[in-house]
Each structure stands twice: as structure tokens, then as C-alpha cells.
Design a protein around this motif. Structure first.
Motif, short mmCIF file in Angstrom:
data_model
loop_
_atom_site.label_atom_id
_atom_site.label_comp_id
_atom_site.label_asym_id
_atom_site.label_seq_id
_atom_site.Cartn_x
_atom_site.Cartn_y
_atom_site.Cartn_z
N LEU A 1 -9.11 7.24 -4.16
CA LEU A 1 -9.55 6.40 -3.04
C LEU A 1 -10.90 6.88 -2.51
O LEU A 1 -11.80 6.08 -2.24
N TYR B 1 -8.79 -1.71 0.41
CA TYR B 1 -7.46 -1.82 1.01
C TYR B 1 -7.04 -3.26 1.26
O TYR B 1 -5.95 -3.51 1.78
N ALA C 1 -2.20 5.77 0.84
CA ALA C 1 -3.30 4.82 1.02
C ALA C 1 -3.30 4.27 2.44
O ALA C 1 -4.36 4.06 3.04
N ARG D 1 -4.84 6.90 4.54
CA ARG D 1 -6.29 6.95 4.37
C ARG D 1 -6.96 5.76 5.07
O ARG D 1 -8.00 5.91 5.71
N ARG D 2 -6.36 4.61 4.96
CA ARG D 2 -6.92 3.43 5.62
C ARG D 2 -6.97 3.65 7.14
O ARG D 2 -7.96 3.33 7.80
N LEU E 1 0.85 -1.19 0.00
CA LEU E 1 0.00 0.00 0.00
C LEU E 1 0.89 1.24 0.00
O LEU E 1 1.79 1.35 0.82
N LEU F 1 -4.14 10.08 -6.04
CA LEU F 1 -4.45 8.78 -5.46
C LEU F 1 -5.47 8.94 -4.34
O LEU F 1 -6.42 8.15 -4.21
N TYR F 2 -5.30 9.97 -3.51
CA TYR F 2 -6.22 10.21 -2.39
C TYR F 2 -7.63 10.45 -2.91
O TYR F 2 -8.61 9.91 -2.40
#
Lengths: 222, 124
Positions: free
Chosen positions: B26, B120, A32, A35-36, A28, B22-23
Motif C-alpha cells: 500500500l 482505497y 488497509a 492505513r486508509r 478492505l 500488504l502494508y
């Protein structure tokens, strides 16, 4: 205020399956992972808010509580008489109901010397301190000035009782008690009249004034 | 020296742009999944529900009314320690009631499960 996800209608390739379970978690990208973590953290905040909401809801007095009790007393006329012995256990109350007893010997006729002796015994007893009556109550029971007042005592003790039951403390409760017609009967909620100036008023959520947050003022972060 | 600094700056800028893109991607993916949590929508209705940040949730819905006019409603939920506040279409905040708060919590739990798994690759 536009919170539409930027580029929702664009032809940007979908991320579906981008980080599927088949791929090692370490792959990842940092953004990311960040964000996760944000998504995972959000549930903690939500749980805290819900728990505190539940606590607040439990502490709020039920609006119809007094009515419900009044209805109960009305539908159970014997209830008031049966519960004169406040503080007794249910078992002893039941016994008292089935075998009524009295501490007064009604057959005895009191003579003046006996009465005088009794009066002197009463006067020599400790002055009331924990439980005091206010002026209005003293006048109503015909003993004006007999009991010196500690004006705050009664209301504070009453507030303590309410606090123990999870109620919002009352203020200005003094002088709001109206005497029951039958002095021997316990006070029922219907005989308690709370001044409208007391703080015993539930907060109406709709009365909340609009708030502004940093997020709203600076626009959407994303 | 100047050239090296310029190259470094450009590389850092490119990395920032890639991260930002990318954010957003997502968020778009999450919002689409979030919109599916509440069941299917009728044709012409577009719904998104997503976690803007750890304390903010957004419900966004677009549809066309009978007059053929495009309608948009955006609801923002702010999660605070003492409760949840809601603002619709930029209007003032109001406190969310107990039932709505519970439904919101269920929705966010589903959101978390699906997003972590489908975006994810994380099972919780």
C-alpha cells in the motif's frame, strides 16, 4: 536515514485497482482500513499546524512597521498637527481642523491672587494615579519630585496597549522614551527608542537547535 | 496441546507477515501516486512522496548527477500542532516557513484525494 519505501524496486505486483470503487468498502482488509484511516487523519493534523502557523504569523510584528509609519509622517507633514486631539473621532478632528478653537483666553492677564487661587485648586485636585511619570521624565519637564512614581504603571499600561494590538509585550520599556522637542506634539514611533535588551526580538527559525524525535532515533517504522 | 499451539502460532505469524507485506505494498502504491502530484519528472529521476504516518510526510528523490554518480535526497516533514519541522538527509530539524507549509498542505490534500480514490476506492 533511508525512507525509501521498502521493496520499491521489487517485482511485487502493483496494487493498482486492488480496492477499486466497484468493490464494496467492507472488503478492505483490516490493515488497509487502518492505513486508509491514517491517511485521512493526517489532513486534520496538517490543518491544525497550518492554522496555528497563520495565527503565529498574524501575531508577529511586521519588521518595517515603524519605518512605514515614520515614512508616512514624513510624507504627510500636516499629519502631526492635525492629530493633536488624540482620542477624538475623525469627524470631530476634521471639524477641529477647519474651525480651530482654543480653551485659553489669551487676552486675559493673570494676577498674582488669581494665580494663587488656581494653584490651590490644582493642588486640591486628585493626585495622579492612573498616569504617572518616571523620574527622568519629571526632571525633563522641570518638575522634579512633583509626581510620585509608580515605576511599573507606565510600562504595564503600555504593554497592555501593545498586547491589545497583538504585539509581543515589551519589557524594560521604562526610561526608553525620549521627549519630543515640541512638548505639545504627540509622540511618534520615531521618538520611541527601545532598549536592545528588551524582548522585542523576532525569533529566527534558523536559530532553532536540532531536535531528535522518537521516530528518528528508532528509525523508520515502515 | 503443543502441536495445537504451534499451529496457532504459525497461523498468527503468517497473518502478521501478510499484513506487513500488504502494508508495504500500500505504501509503495501511495508513494508512486504521491510522486506524480508534482508533475512529471525527467528521465533518470525517481520521486516518491508519501504519508509515513499521520504526522510524518516523506519526500524521496533519486537521480544521477553529471558525473554519473547516484544522488539521493530525502526530506522528512514532521507535522506538529504548532507548526511543521523539516529534516533533510538526516540533518537537524528546521522550522518550515509559511509558504512552504502551504505548498505542503496543498500537496497532501491532493495526495489524500488521489490515494483514497485510486487505492482505497473512497471518494471524499
Amino acid at each position: 536515514m533511508n525512507y525509501q519505501v521498502p521493496g520499491s524496486n521489487s517485482s511485487t505486483p502493483s496494487l493498482e485497482g486492488a480496492f477499486s470503487a466497484r468493490r464494496p468498502e467492507l472488503q478492505l482488509p483490516p490493515i488497509a482500513q487502518q492505513r486508509r484511516a491514517e491517511v485521512m487523519t493526517s489532513s486534520g493534523f496538517m490543518k491544525t499546524a497550518i492554522i496555528n502557523l497563520e495565527r503565529a504569523a498574524a501575531a508577529m510584528p511586521r519588521p518595517n512597521e515603524e519605518n512605514s509609519l515614520a515614512d508616512y509622517y514624513q510624507s504627510h507633514p500636516d499629519f502631526t498637527k492635525q492629530t493633536q486631539h488624540v482620542g477624538q473621532t475623525a469627524a470631530s478632528s476634521a471639524a477641529a481642523r477647519t474651525e480651530p478653537t482654543s480653551i485659553v483666553d489669551e487676552s486675559h492677564t493673570w494676577t498674582n491672587p488669581e494665580l494663587a487661587e488656581l494653584q490651590s485648586k490644582i493642588s486640591s485636585m486628585a493626585q495622579p494615579s492612573a498616569i504617572t511619570l518616571n523620574n527622568d521624565l519629571s526632571e525633563n519637564i522641570g518638575v522634579p519630585g512633583e509626581h510620585e512614581l509608580a515605576p511599573q504603571t507606565a510600562s504595564l499600561e503600555f504593554e497592555g496597549m501593545l498586547a491589545d494590538r497583538g504585539h509581543v509585550p515589551l519589557t524594560n520599556i521604562q526610561n526608553q522614551l525620549t521627549l519630543h522637542d515640541d512638548p505639545g506634539a504627540p509622540a511618534t514611533p520615531a521618538s520611541l527608542e527601545v532598549n536592545s535588551s528588551s524582548s522585542f526580538t523576532p525569533i529566527n527559525p534558523n536559530d532553532l537547535s536540532p531536535l531528535k524525535t522518537d521516530n528518528e532515533q528508532s528509525g523508520m517504522a515502515a | 496441546m503443543f502441536f495445537k499451539k504451534l499451529v496457532t502460532t504459525n497461523a498468527a505469524q503468517r497473518q502478521q507477515d501478510r499484513d506487513a507485506e500488504l502494508y508495504r505494498a500500500l505504501l509503495r502504491r501511495e508513494a508512486k501516486i504521491g510522486g506524480e502530484i508534482f508533475g512529471s519528472t525527467e528521465p533518470g529521476i525517481r520521486r516518491e512522496f508519501f504519508c509515513l504516518d499521520a504526522r510524518t510526510w516523506i519526500w524521496h528523490e533519486e537521480w544521477t548527477d553529471q558525473a554519473g554518480k547516484q544522488q539521493i535526497r530525502t526530506t522528512r516533514y514532521d507535522v506538529r500542532p504548532d507548526g511543521i519541522l523539516k529534516a533533510q538527509d538526516g540533518q537537524g530539524y528546521q522550522r518550515v516557513g509559511y509558504d512552504e507549509a502551504h505548498r505542503l498542505m496543498q500537496a497532501t490534500n491532493l495526495y489524500q484525494q488521489r490515494v483514497l480514490r485510486e487505492v482505497y476506492g473512497t471518494e471524499i
